[in-house]
Design an enzyme around this catalytic site. Structure first.
Site, PDB file in Angstrom:
ATOM      1  N   SER A   1       0.835  -1.198   0.000  1.00  0.00           N
ATOM      2  CA  SER A   1       0.000   0.000   0.000  1.00  0.00           C
ATOM      3  C   SER A   1       0.873   1.253   0.000  1.00  0.00           C
ATOM      4  CB  SER A   1      -0.971  -0.060   1.186  1.00  0.00           C
ATOM      5  OG  SER A   1      -2.026   0.855   1.033  1.00  0.00           O
TER       6      SER A   1
ATOM      7  N   ASP B   1     -10.154  -3.558  -5.182  1.00  0.00           N
ATOM      8  CA  ASP B   1      -9.301  -2.576  -4.514  1.00  0.00           C
ATOM      9  C   ASP B   1      -9.240  -1.320  -5.367  1.00  0.00           C
ATOM     10  OD1 ASP B   1      -7.361  -1.171  -3.093  1.00  0.00           O
ATOM     11  OD2 ASP B   1      -5.769  -2.649  -3.403  1.00  0.00           O
TER      12      ASP B   1
ATOM     13  N   HIS C   1      -8.361  -5.004  -0.530  1.00  0.00           N
ATOM     14  CA  HIS C   1      -7.173  -4.321  -0.041  1.00  0.00           C
ATOM     15  C   HIS C   1      -6.856  -4.760   1.391  1.00  0.00           C
ATOM     16  CE1 HIS C   1      -4.232  -1.040  -0.155  1.00  0.00           C
ATOM     17  NE2 HIS C   1      -4.509  -0.887   1.133  1.00  0.00           N
TER      18      HIS C   1
END
Length: 304
Positions: free
Chosen positions: A154, A247, A277
Site C-alpha cells: 500500500s 481494490d 485491499h
C-alpha cells in the site's frame, strides 16, 4: 470474479479501513487510533527468531530480523509497512516481518519511517531512501551479501517504488522490488476507484484523506509522490506487483507494471481474484494471504 467468501465476510464487518467519520480525525484521534490494532491476532504468529534487533539507519528507526543466529552474510530485504503514510509501524508489522525472514531466508530490515500529518511529504520517502542508501553504505553492519530488495504494501509499496528509482539514479543496484497493492498515483481517476469507491476494505474517501494528510499541496506529478509519473522507467529493478481485484488501487498498480514492462523492466504481475485491499497482512482472516506470501517469497528467493 465474485468476492471471495472470506472477503465478503470481512467487508460486511469492516467496509472501510478506518471505520470512522473522517471529519473527526484530528491529531489526538489519529494518535488514539495508532495505539489500537483490532487485527492484532489476525496478523499471524510472532514466530520466535534467534536474531531480532532494533537499530537506526542515519537516525531512522529500523528493526532487523534473521531466521538464523546471524552467522554469515545473507541477502537483505528492506520492508516498508502500509497505513496510508499515517498509520502503521514496525511494531504492528512485526509478525509479517518475522514471517518474511523465514520464508525468504534473508535479513529483513523493517523501517519505522516518519508518519503524516506531523511529518508530511517527503518525510516518509526521505526516510525510505535513507535506509536503502545506508544499507549500501554499510553492508557489513547488515550482514549483507550484496543482494538487496525492497518490498512494501500500500503506502509502503509507494515508498518501495520511489526508493527503487532513486537507487537506480544513484547507481545502486537492487535485485528486486515487490510492490503489494501499491499507491503509484494520487489522481484517483482509474476505473477501479469508481467501481470500488464505497468500500471494499479501503474507500476512495479514505484514500483521499490519506493523500491529503501526506501530500497536502504537493505537485501531484512529483514522482517521489506518484511513481507512475516517473518520466523514464528504463533500468529499474525487476519487479513483482501484487494486486487485489476489489481494490481502488488495483488499476494504478497494474498501470505501473505495464509501464515498467514497456520500458524493458522484467515484471510479473499477479492479481488475486476476489480479494480486497489489506488481505496480504491478515493471514488470520484470508487464506489468500498465505498464497500471496508464498508467491512473494518465491519471487524474492529467485531474485536474490
Amino acid at each position: 470474479m465474485p468476492l471471495h467468501p472470506q472477503a465478503r465476510e470481512y467487508v460486511a464487518q469492516y467496509p472501510t479501513d478506518l471505520g470512522v467519520d473522517l471529519a473527526t480525525l484530528d491529531l489526538e484521534k489519529i494518535n488514539e487510533l495508532r495505539g489500537q490494532d483490532a487485527f492484532a491476532l489476525k496478523r499471524g504468529p510472532h514466530t520466535q527468531l534467534p536474531f531480532v534487533r532494533d537499530e537506526t539507519a542515519e537516525g531512522v528507526p529500523i528493526r532487523i530480523y534473521r531466521a538464523d543466529r546471524g552467522d554469515g552474510a545473507l541477502p537483505v530485504i528492506v520492508y516498508f509497512h502500509g497505513g496510508g503514510w499515517v498509520f502503521g509501524s514496525v511494531k504492528r508489522n512485526d509478525a509479517q516481518a518475522r514471517d518474511l525472514a523465514i520464508r525468504a531466508g534473508a535479513v529483513v530490515v523493517s523501517v519505522d519511517y516518519r508518519l503524516a500529518p506531523e511529518h508530511p511529504f517527503p518525510a516518509a520517502a526521505d526516510d525510505a531512501w535513507t535506509v536503502v542508501r545506508d544499507l549500501f553504505a554499510r553492508p557489513a553492519f547488515y550482514q549483507s551479501n550484496g543482494g538487496v530488495a525492497v518490498v512494501g504494501d500500500s503506502a509502503g509499496g509507494n515508498l518501495a517504488a520511489v526508493a527503487a528509482w532513486q537507487a537506480r539514479d544513484a547507481g545502486l543496484t537492487l535485485a528486486h522490488q515487490v510492490l503489494i497493492y501499491p499507491v503509484t498515483d494520487v489522481a484517483m481517476t482509474t476505473p477501479s476507484y469508481r467501481e470500488f469507491a464505497d468500500g471494499y476494505g479501503l474507500a476512495a474517501a479514505e484514500m483521499a484523506w490519506f493523500i491529503e494528510q501526506y501530500a497536502g499541496e504537493t505537485d501531484p506529478h512529483d514522482p517521489r509522490l506518484a511513481p507512475l509519473r516517473l518520466a523514464d522507467c528504463a533500468g529499474l529493478a525487476p519487479a513483482t506487483i501484487v494486486t487485489a481485484e476489489y481494490d481502488v488501487l488495483r488499476d494504478e498498480a497494474e498501470q505501473y507494471g505495464t509501464r515498467l514492462a514497456q520500458a524493458g523492466v522484467p515484471v510479473e504481475m499477479r492479481r488475486f481474484d476476489g480479494a480486497v485491499h489489506g488481505f496480504f497482512g491478515l493471514p488470520g482472516l484470508f487464506d489468500q494471504a498465505m498464497e500471496a506470501r508464498d508467491y512473494v517469497a518465491d519471487r524474492l528467493r529467485e531474485a536474490l
